[in-house]
Design a protein around this motif. Sequence first.
Motif, PDB file in Angstrom:
ATOM      1  N   ARG A 164       0.854  -1.454   0.200  1.00  0.00           N
ATOM      2  CA  ARG A 164      -0.187   0.120  -0.165  1.00  0.00           C
ATOM      3  C   ARG A 164       0.974   1.284  -0.121  1.00  0.00           C
ATOM      4  O   ARG A 164       1.474   1.716  -1.124  1.00  0.00           O
ATOM      5  CB  ARG A 164      -1.133   0.332   0.861  1.00  0.00           C
ATOM      6  CG  ARG A 164      -1.856  -1.514   0.720  1.00  0.00           C
ATOM      7  CD  ARG A 164      -3.099  -1.248   2.083  1.00  0.00           C
ATOM      8  NE  ARG A 164      -2.906  -1.111   3.295  1.00  0.00           N
ATOM      9  CZ  ARG A 164      -3.499  -1.300   4.618  1.00  0.00           C
ATOM     10  NH1 ARG A 164      -5.243  -1.060   3.712  1.00  0.00           N
ATOM     11  NH2 ARG A 164      -3.556  -1.674   5.296  1.00  0.00           N
ATOM     12  N   ARG A 165       0.720   2.344   1.404  1.00  0.00           N
ATOM     13  CA  ARG A 165       2.086   3.616   1.579  1.00  0.00           C
ATOM     14  C   ARG A 165       3.050   2.699   1.202  1.00  0.00           C
ATOM     15  O   ARG A 165       3.760   3.374   0.850  1.00  0.00           O
ATOM     16  CB  ARG A 165       1.174   4.337   2.226  1.00  0.00           C
ATOM     17  CG  ARG A 165      -0.275   5.529   1.876  1.00  0.00           C
ATOM     18  CD  ARG A 165      -0.124   6.122   2.652  1.00  0.00           C
ATOM     19  NE  ARG A 165      -0.116   5.337   4.039  1.00  0.00           N
ATOM     20  CZ  ARG A 165      -1.684   5.487   4.984  1.00  0.00           C
ATOM     21  NH1 ARG A 165      -2.214   5.457   4.617  1.00  0.00           N
ATOM     22  NH2 ARG A 165      -1.611   4.802   6.012  1.00  0.00           N
ATOM     23  N   THR A 166       3.744   1.890   1.881  1.00  0.00           N
ATOM     24  CA  THR A 166       4.604   1.551   2.379  1.00  0.00           C
ATOM     25  C   THR A 166       5.618   0.783   1.306  1.00  0.00           C
ATOM     26  O   THR A 166       5.129  -1.024   1.189  1.00  0.00           O
ATOM     27  CB  THR A 166       4.997   0.994   3.696  1.00  0.00           C
ATOM     28  OG1 THR A 166       4.688   1.439   5.103  1.00  0.00           O
ATOM     29  CG2 THR A 166       6.149   0.261   3.831  1.00  0.00           C
ATOM     30  N   LEU A 167       6.838   1.444   0.414  1.00  0.00           N
ATOM     31  CA  LEU A 167       6.934   0.354  -0.475  1.00  0.00           C
ATOM     32  C   LEU A 167       8.168  -1.050   0.143  1.00  0.00           C
ATOM     33  O   LEU A 167       8.801  -0.871   0.958  1.00  0.00           O
ATOM     34  CB  LEU A 167       7.857   0.759  -1.667  1.00  0.00           C
ATOM     35  CG  LEU A 167       7.350   2.406  -1.591  1.00  0.00           C
ATOM     36  CD1 LEU A 167       8.024   3.162  -2.998  1.00  0.00           C
ATOM     37  CD2 LEU A 167       5.945   1.678  -3.114  1.00  0.00           C
ATOM     38  N   LEU A 168       8.173  -2.081  -0.831  1.00  0.00           N
ATOM     39  CA  LEU A 168       8.815  -3.219  -0.204  1.00  0.00           C
ATOM     40  C   LEU A 168       9.654  -3.668  -1.175  1.00  0.00           C
ATOM     41  O   LEU A 168       9.854  -4.716  -1.271  1.00  0.00           O
ATOM     42  CB  LEU A 168       7.568  -4.453  -0.071  1.00  0.00           C
ATOM     43  CG  LEU A 168       6.778  -3.965   1.100  1.00  0.00           C
ATOM     44  CD1 LEU A 168       5.443  -4.607   1.200  1.00  0.00           C
ATOM     45  CD2 LEU A 168       7.068  -3.628   2.373  1.00  0.00           C
ATOM     46  N   GLY A 169      10.557  -2.638  -1.371  1.00  0.00           N
ATOM     47  CA  GLY A 169      11.388  -2.774  -2.854  1.00  0.00           C
ATOM     48  C   GLY A 169      12.343  -3.496  -2.008  1.00  0.00           C
ATOM     49  O   GLY A 169      13.084  -4.359  -2.632  1.00  0.00           O
ATOM     50  N   ASP A 170      13.175  -3.258  -0.660  1.00  0.00           N
ATOM     51  CA  ASP A 170      14.132  -4.046  -0.135  1.00  0.00           C
ATOM     52  C   ASP A 170      14.314  -5.108  -0.474  1.00  0.00           C
ATOM     53  O   ASP A 170      14.671  -6.275   0.270  1.00  0.00           O
ATOM     54  CB  ASP A 170      14.762  -3.335   1.441  1.00  0.00           C
ATOM     55  CG  ASP A 170      13.368  -2.971   1.517  1.00  0.00           C
ATOM     56  OD1 ASP A 170      11.811  -3.431   1.032  1.00  0.00           O
ATOM     57  OD2 ASP A 170      12.896  -2.754   3.559  1.00  0.00           O
ATOM     58  N   VAL A 171      12.732  -5.583   0.376  1.00  0.00           N
ATOM     59  CA  VAL A 171      12.090  -7.062   0.154  1.00  0.00           C
ATOM     60  C   VAL A 171      12.013  -7.907  -1.066  1.00  0.00           C
ATOM     61  O   VAL A 171      12.280  -8.649  -0.934  1.00  0.00           O
ATOM     62  CB  VAL A 171      10.799  -7.290   1.120  1.00  0.00           C
ATOM     63  CG1 VAL A 171      10.241  -8.707   1.467  1.00  0.00           C
ATOM     64  CG2 VAL A 171      10.954  -6.690   2.885  1.00  0.00           C
ATOM     65  N   ALA A 172      11.347  -6.913  -1.259  1.00  0.00           N
ATOM     66  CA  ALA A 172      11.245  -7.922  -3.161  1.00  0.00           C
ATOM     67  C   ALA A 172      12.988  -8.130  -3.129  1.00  0.00           C
ATOM     68  O   ALA A 172      12.754  -9.062  -4.224  1.00  0.00           O
ATOM     69  CB  ALA A 172      10.794  -6.688  -4.057  1.00  0.00           C
ATOM     70  N   LYS A 173      14.036  -7.618  -3.133  1.00  0.00           N
ATOM     71  CA  LYS A 173      15.030  -7.769  -3.435  1.00  0.00           C
ATOM     72  C   LYS A 173      15.657  -8.900  -3.452  1.00  0.00           C
ATOM     73  O   LYS A 173      16.196  -9.692  -3.565  1.00  0.00           O
ATOM     74  CB  LYS A 173      16.283  -6.572  -3.266  1.00  0.00           C
ATOM     75  CG  LYS A 173      16.385  -5.305  -3.712  1.00  0.00           C
ATOM     76  CD  LYS A 173      16.717  -4.678  -3.970  1.00  0.00           C
ATOM     77  CE  LYS A 173      16.504  -3.293  -4.345  1.00  0.00           C
ATOM     78  NZ  LYS A 173      17.505  -2.154  -3.715  1.00  0.00           N
ATOM     79  N   THR A 174      14.818  -9.231  -2.165  1.00  0.00           N
ATOM     80  CA  THR A 174      15.503 -10.791  -1.416  1.00  0.00           C
ATOM     81  C   THR A 174      14.773 -12.413  -2.007  1.00  0.00           C
ATOM     82  O   THR A 174      15.314 -13.315  -1.983  1.00  0.00           O
ATOM     83  CB  THR A 174      15.406 -11.034  -0.163  1.00  0.00           C
ATOM     84  OG1 THR A 174      13.752 -10.855  -0.196  1.00  0.00           O
ATOM     85  CG2 THR A 174      15.738  -9.961   0.328  1.00  0.00           C
ATOM     86  N   GLY A 175      13.963 -12.225  -3.518  1.00  0.00           N
ATOM     87  CA  GLY A 175      13.581 -12.540  -4.414  1.00  0.00           C
ATOM     88  C   GLY A 175      13.450 -12.587  -5.689  1.00  0.00           C
ATOM     89  O   GLY A 175      15.133 -11.882  -6.083  1.00  0.00           O
ATOM     90  N   VAL A 176      12.796 -13.415  -6.601  1.00  0.00           N
ATOM     91  CA  VAL A 176      12.865 -13.087  -7.950  1.00  0.00           C
ATOM     92  C   VAL A 176      11.636 -11.693  -8.122  1.00  0.00           C
ATOM     93  O   VAL A 176      10.765 -11.786  -8.921  1.00  0.00           O
ATOM     94  CB  VAL A 176      12.854 -14.216  -8.933  1.00  0.00           C
ATOM     95  CG1 VAL A 176      12.417 -14.004 -10.401  1.00  0.00           C
ATOM     96  CG2 VAL A 176      13.590 -15.502  -7.550  1.00  0.00           C
ATOM     97  N   ILE A 177      12.200 -10.292  -9.306  1.00  0.00           N
ATOM     98  CA  ILE A 177      11.590  -9.818  -9.705  1.00  0.00           C
ATOM     99  C   ILE A 177      10.744 -10.781 -10.892  1.00  0.00           C
ATOM    100  O   ILE A 177      11.559 -10.760 -12.000  1.00  0.00           O
ATOM    101  CB  ILE A 177      12.394  -8.587 -10.210  1.00  0.00           C
ATOM    102  CG1 ILE A 177      12.757  -7.831  -8.767  1.00  0.00           C
ATOM    103  CG2 ILE A 177      11.847  -7.627 -10.523  1.00  0.00           C
ATOM    104  CD1 ILE A 177      12.765  -7.660  -7.545  1.00  0.00           C
ATOM    105  N   LEU A 178       9.222  -9.944 -11.395  1.00  0.00           N
ATOM    106  CA  LEU A 178       8.609 -10.921 -12.199  1.00  0.00           C
ATOM    107  C   LEU A 178       7.905  -9.979 -13.020  1.00  0.00           C
ATOM    108  O   LEU A 178       8.075  -9.756 -14.151  1.00  0.00           O
ATOM    109  CB  LEU A 178       7.649 -12.041 -11.324  1.00  0.00           C
ATOM    110  CG  LEU A 178       7.935 -12.677 -10.929  1.00  0.00           C
ATOM    111  CD1 LEU A 178       7.297 -13.896 -10.806  1.00  0.00           C
ATOM    112  CD2 LEU A 178       8.718 -13.873 -11.823  1.00  0.00           C
TER     113      LEU A 178
END
Length: 303
Positions: A162-176
């Motif tokens: 939602r408002r909080t961006l989770l780009g740092d968490v996404a980097k722990t996985g695979v970007i789709l």
Amino acid sequence: MDIFVTHFGEDGTLHVFFNQALGILRSFNVPDALDIILLTFLFYKLIKLLRDTRAVQLIKGFLLIAVVYGVTVAMGMTASSFFFDRLWGSAIVVLFFVFQPEIRHAVETMGRSGGSGILRLFSGGKTDEQRQKQARRVAIATAKAAGKMSAQKIGALIVFERRTLLGDVAKTGVILEAKLSEKLLGNIFYPKAPLHDGAVIVRGNIIYAAACVLPLTDNHDLPGAYGMRHRAALGISEESDAVVLVVSEETGKISIICDGALQTDLSEAVLREELITALDWENKQKEYGSFAAIWKKFWRKTA
């Protein structure tokens, strides 16, 4: 004017002040007004971008350092002042690294579809109707996928930004960066699929990343029935305003965490309605909306 100034400021201080103010008003023109409006808008967008994100905590830390720096300068503490002078010299570079996900998100918003992206930014993004339709489509597709996974006892963990961006968490996985659909969610969490072990990050109507590692909750008083998925779901909800969906691999029960509240053993129909409400958060919080929304609210109050 001279009578007023003479009565209230015999030393001439007010006279000088009013003369300066009148001089500024006389020289004030359209470019000056546009300049003020632009700066106000940019500050508004910056505050809106950082509000309720983890970056806010870092800003508070920088403000505390600034206060300490001011005290050291005022008290003439040479060694401390020298240290803080060097620290502030690299502060801009540090800020760019710290706020990289938020800055990237803002630039992507402006650059999407060329000039139309900038127009959407100035208008506050999608319209209310577009946001409602998108939230409904995402909620329906997700609820159908969760219902099928629940019936087959396939575990799933889905995080909706939602408002909080989770780009740092996404980097722990695979970007789709793939459009969300019922079938795609089912394929990702299929037990033999390479990306099934981890969380899916959903940004708008896009599956942004899969197989992501979430922080675990610090709450050690949770019932033993809560497995790692539930603990990870609670963990990310404690650090952000994300909506988190969990399908238990052991029981097949569907749970959702939204605004700190955990609801469990949900049916597909109930889950769909809960997601529609939770994902349409921009329309539910008009005080954080666009200038147009603020103007409409002001107009209703003064009409």
